[in-house]
Design a protein around this motif. Structure first.
Motif, PDB file in Angstrom:
ATOM      1  N   GLN A 184      -9.199  -6.539  19.553  1.00 45.56           N
ATOM      2  CA  GLN A 184      -9.392  -5.621  18.435  1.00 45.56           C
ATOM      3  C   GLN A 184      -8.197  -5.707  17.495  1.00 45.56           C
ATOM      4  OE1 GLN A 184      -9.836  -1.840  20.410  1.00 45.56           O
ATOM      5  NE2 GLN A 184     -11.937  -2.263  21.065  1.00 45.56           N
ATOM      6  N   LEU A 185      -8.463  -5.998  16.229  1.00 45.85           N
ATOM      7  CA  LEU A 185      -7.430  -6.039  15.202  1.00 45.85           C
ATOM      8  C   LEU A 185      -7.640  -4.854  14.268  1.00 45.85           C
ATOM      9  CD1 LEU A 185      -7.550  -9.822  14.188  1.00 45.85           C
ATOM     10  CD2 LEU A 185      -6.283  -8.767  16.051  1.00 45.85           C
ATOM     11  N   SER A 186      -6.591  -4.083  14.056  1.00 45.25           N
ATOM     12  CA  SER A 186      -6.654  -2.942  13.139  1.00 45.25           C
ATOM     13  C   SER A 186      -5.539  -3.087  12.107  1.00 45.25           C
ATOM     14  CB  SER A 186      -6.502  -1.624  13.908  1.00 45.25           C
ATOM     15  OG  SER A 186      -7.529  -1.462  14.856  1.00 45.25           O
ATOM     16  N   PHE A 187      -5.929  -3.275  10.846  1.00 42.16           N
ATOM     17  CA  PHE A 187      -4.972  -3.414   9.758  1.00 42.16           C
ATOM     18  C   PHE A 187      -4.869  -2.106   8.976  1.00 42.16           C
ATOM     19  CE2 PHE A 187      -6.519  -7.813  10.256  1.00 42.16           C
ATOM     20  CZ  PHE A 187      -5.325  -8.523  10.272  1.00 42.16           C
ATOM     21  N   THR A 188      -3.649  -1.700   8.643  1.00 41.36           N
ATOM     22  CA  THR A 188      -3.426  -0.614   7.701  1.00 41.36           C
ATOM     23  C   THR A 188      -2.358  -1.060   6.707  1.00 41.36           C
ATOM     24  OG1 THR A 188      -1.722   0.461   9.052  1.00 41.36           O
ATOM     25  CG2 THR A 188      -4.000   1.180   9.382  1.00 41.36           C
ATOM     26  N   ALA A 189      -2.427  -0.521   5.490  1.00 46.29           N
ATOM     27  CA  ALA A 189      -1.430  -0.864   4.477  1.00 46.29           C
ATOM     28  C   ALA A 189      -1.309   0.262   3.467  1.00 46.29           C
ATOM     29  CB  ALA A 189      -1.807  -2.165   3.763  1.00 46.29           C
ATOM     30  N   SER A 190      -0.105   0.443   2.957  1.00 40.68           N
ATOM     31  CA  SER A 190       0.151   1.421   1.898  1.00 40.68           C
ATOM     32  C   SER A 190       1.075   0.790   0.872  1.00 40.68           C
ATOM     33  CB  SER A 190       0.776   2.698   2.472  1.00 40.68           C
ATOM     34  OG  SER A 190       1.995   2.401   3.140  1.00 40.68           O
ATOM     35  N   THR A 191       1.052   1.311  -0.353  1.00 42.20           N
ATOM     36  CA  THR A 191       1.808   0.719  -1.452  1.00 42.20           C
ATOM     37  C   THR A 191       2.452   1.798  -2.304  1.00 42.20           C
ATOM     38  OG1 THR A 191       1.630  -0.759  -3.374  1.00 42.20           O
ATOM     39  CG2 THR A 191      -0.240   0.675  -2.940  1.00 42.20           C
ATOM     40  N   ASP A 192       3.509   1.413  -3.043  1.00 46.95           N
ATOM     41  CA  ASP A 192       4.140   2.358  -3.962  1.00 46.95           C
ATOM     42  C   ASP A 192       3.747   2.091  -5.416  1.00 46.95           C
ATOM     43  OD1 ASP A 192       5.528   0.040  -4.520  1.00 46.95           O
ATOM     44  OD2 ASP A 192       7.512   0.835  -4.010  1.00 46.95           O
ATOM     45  N   ALA A 193       2.857   1.116  -5.632  1.00 49.50           N
ATOM     46  CA  ALA A 193       2.336   0.817  -6.971  1.00 49.50           C
ATOM     47  C   ALA A 193       0.975   0.156  -6.806  1.00 49.50           C
ATOM     48  CB  ALA A 193       3.278  -0.094  -7.744  1.00 49.50           C
ATOM     49  N   GLU A 194       0.121   0.291  -7.824  1.00 50.99           N
ATOM     50  CA  GLU A 194      -1.201  -0.315  -7.737  1.00 50.99           C
ATOM     51  C   GLU A 194      -1.082  -1.808  -7.443  1.00 50.99           C
ATOM     52  OE1 GLU A 194      -4.651  -1.588 -10.803  1.00 50.99           O
ATOM     53  OE2 GLU A 194      -4.148   0.553 -10.875  1.00 50.99           O
ATOM     54  N   THR A 195      -1.875  -2.272  -6.481  1.00 45.58           N
ATOM     55  CA  THR A 195      -1.876  -3.678  -6.108  1.00 45.58           C
ATOM     56  C   THR A 195      -3.256  -4.045  -5.578  1.00 45.58           C
ATOM     57  OG1 THR A 195      -0.627  -5.381  -4.890  1.00 45.58           O
ATOM     58  CG2 THR A 195      -1.076  -3.309  -3.725  1.00 45.58           C
ATOM     59  N   VAL A 196      -3.409  -5.262  -5.084  1.00 46.08           N
ATOM     60  CA  VAL A 196      -4.656  -5.685  -4.437  1.00 46.08           C
ATOM     61  C   VAL A 196      -4.327  -6.177  -3.037  1.00 46.08           C
ATOM     62  CG1 VAL A 196      -5.892  -6.224  -6.564  1.00 46.08           C
ATOM     63  CG2 VAL A 196      -4.510  -7.996  -5.470  1.00 46.08           C
ATOM     64  N   VAL A 197      -5.249  -5.918  -2.101  1.00 49.06           N
ATOM     65  CA  VAL A 197      -5.020  -6.248  -0.692  1.00 49.06           C
ATOM     66  C   VAL A 197      -6.302  -6.792  -0.076  1.00 49.06           C
ATOM     67  CG1 VAL A 197      -4.210  -5.412   1.547  1.00 49.06           C
ATOM     68  CG2 VAL A 197      -3.368  -4.341  -0.537  1.00 49.06           C
ATOM     69  N   ASN A 198      -6.141  -7.809   0.754  1.00 51.36           N
ATOM     70  CA  ASN A 198      -7.260  -8.372   1.514  1.00 51.36           C
ATOM     71  C   ASN A 198      -6.663  -9.096   2.708  1.00 51.36           C
ATOM     72  OD1 ASN A 198      -9.843  -9.216   2.247  1.00 51.36           O
ATOM     73  ND2 ASN A 198      -9.780 -11.039   0.942  1.00 51.36           N
ATOM     74  N   LEU A 199      -6.785  -8.526   3.893  1.00 49.48           N
ATOM     75  CA  LEU A 199      -6.141  -9.051   5.094  1.00 49.48           C
ATOM     76  C   LEU A 199      -7.183  -9.508   6.111  1.00 49.48           C
ATOM     77  CD1 LEU A 199      -3.478  -6.213   5.545  1.00 49.48           C
ATOM     78  CD2 LEU A 199      -3.207  -8.388   4.341  1.00 49.48           C
TER      79      LEU A 199
END
Length: 350
Positions: A165-180
Motif C-alpha cells: 500500500q502506497l499513500s502519498f500526501t503533499a502540501s505547498t506554500d504556493a499554488e503548484t501542480v502535483v502528480n505522484l
C-alpha cells in the motif's frame, strides 16, 4: 563518461544511508525492499520470487535512466513544451527532461533525490521529501510524504498473498501542480524474460484511453473509446501483441487509460483498475492494482536498456492524466496552500 565512474562519483556526494535497503514484510509472504535514493521500490518478492525488475547492487540505481521502481514527481508523466500557466496567468517554464517536454518532473525529479526515512518498522516505512520553490521550475515549496506498508491480503479469487500500500500526501506554500506515482516494472514470471512478459494476461477496468501524438502528449480530442480497438483490455488478453513499435505506436504501448469511477465500499475502498497475471493453476502469479487516481499509464518498457531489455517489464502507473496542467478538460492537478494532496495506490499480489 563511464557509468561506473558516474555512479562512484555520485555515491561520494550522497549521504551514506541513501543506498541503504529498508525491508518491510508481512506474514503472507510479501517482502518489499526500498531505497531512500529515489524513494525506490528496489525489490518485491512473494514467497521468495521476484516480481519486479530489480538489481541487487543499490549503486546501479545511481545511473538508472528508466526510473526503475522510483517515486516520480513533482509531476509524473509529461507536461507539453515544459511549461504551464497557473490560475493567475503566470507562465512557469520547467525542466525539459524529454525535449521539448517535461517528463517525470524534470531532469532532477524526485527519482534522483534522497528521501528522508522518518519511520521504519517491520511492515511500514515513512519517507519524506522537501522540494524547494523553483525546483525544476515548479513554484512553491512542496512537502511530500509517502508511506509504504505491506499487509496480508486475499485477492478477488480468494487466494492469500500480500499487498503493498502506497499513500502519498503533499502540501505547498504556493499554488503548484502535483502528480505522484510509482514506476515499478513488473514481470511476474519465475524467469523474467521478454517472452514471458509477452505471455502475461492484462485486464484493465477502462472503457476509454487518451490518444497521444508521437511525443506522448494527449491530442486535443484525446479521450477515445476502446471499443473495437487493440487497447480494449476489458477482458483479459496477452500483452505480447502490443510489445512493438510502428507508425501507430512509435513508443509501443505507453498510454493513459481512463479508469471507471467505481463506487467505493467498506470492503473495497479503492476501485480495482487493473489485473495482471502469469501462468496457471497453483503456479499462477497475479497482481491486482487499486487506486484513487483517475488514470493508469500502461508502459511496456520500450526503452529499457542493459542489463534489461525492451519489453521485459510492464509499468502500471496510477496517476493523473498527462499534461493536465495545460488541459482544462482533464482532472485538475493544482494544489494550493491550505490544501492536502492525497492519493493511494495498492498492489495486491497472490
Amino acid at each position: 563518461m563511464n557509468a561506473l565512474i558516474d555512479a562512484q562519483r555520485l555515491a561520494q556526494q550522497l549521504a551514506p544511508t541513501a543506498l541503504t535497503p529498508h525491508a518491510i514484510s508481512c506474514s503472507g509472504g510479501l517482502t518489499v525492499t526500498v531505497l531512500p535514493y529515489g524513494g525506490r521500490v528496489q525489490s518485491i518478492k512473494l514467497h521468495g520470487q521476484e516480481l519486479t525488475l530489480s538489481q541487487a547492487d543499490p549503486a546501479f540505481y545511481l545511473t538508472d535512466s528508466a526510473a526503475l521502481g522510483a517515486s516520480v514527481g513533482r509531476y509524473a508523466n509529461r507536461i507539453a513544451n515544459a511549461a504551464y500557466q497557473d490560475s493567475k496567468g503566470v507562465n512557469w517554464p520547467l525542466s525539459a527532461s524529454q525535449p521539448p517536454h517535461c517528463l517525470h518532473g524534470g531532469a532532477q525529479g524526485f527519482a534522483q533525490r534522497v528521501w528522508t526515512v522518518v519511520e521504519h518498522s517491520a511492515d511500514s516505512l515513512l519517507l519524506e521529501l522537501i522540494s524547494p520553490n523553483g525546483d525544476q521550475g515548479f513554484p512553491g515549496t512542496l512537502r511530500v510524504q509517502q508511506r509504504l506498508q505491506v499487509v496480508d491480503s486475499i485477492d478477488s479469487q480468494g487466494r492469500p498473498g500480500g499487498e503493498l500500500q502506497l499513500s502519498f500526501t503533499a502540501s505547498t506554500d504556493a499554488e503548484t501542480v502535483v502528480n505522484l506515482t510509482n514506476h515499478c516494472y513488473f514481470n511476474l514470471a519465475p524467469q523474467q524474460t521478454v517472452e514471458a512478459l509477452a505471455a502475461h494476461q492484462l485486464e484493465l477496468m477502462a472503457d476509454q484511453y487518451l490518444a497521444v501524438d508521437e511525443c506522448g502528449i494527449p491530442l486535443p480530442d484525446a479521450v477515445r473509446s476502446v471499443n473495437e480497438h487493440e487497447f480494449d483490455f476489458r477482458a483479459p488478453k496477452a500483452v505480447g501483441p502490443l510489445c512493438r513499435q510502428n507508425a501507430d505506436l512509435p513508443h509501443g504501448l505507453d498510454h493513459c487509460f481512463v479508469n471507471r469511477f467505481v463506487v467505493r465500499t467498506t470492503k473495497n475502498p479503492l476501485p480495482l483498475q487493473a489485473r495482471l497475471s502469469y501462468g496457471s493453476g497453483a503456479a499462477q502469479r497475479t497482481l491486482e492494482l487499486r487506486s484513487s487516481q483517475p488514470g493508469l499509464q500502461v508502459y511496456v518498457s520500450t526503452y529499457l536498456s542493459k542489463p534489461f531489455a525492451s519489453f521485459q517489464g510492464i509499468c502500471l502507473e496510477a496517476q493523473n492524466f498527462p499534461d493536465a496542467p495545460n488541459r482544462a478538460d482533464f482532472p485538475s492537478a493544482v494544489l494550493r496552500p491550505g490544501e492536502l494532496y492525497q492519493q493511494q495506490i495498492c498492489y495486491r499480489f497472490s
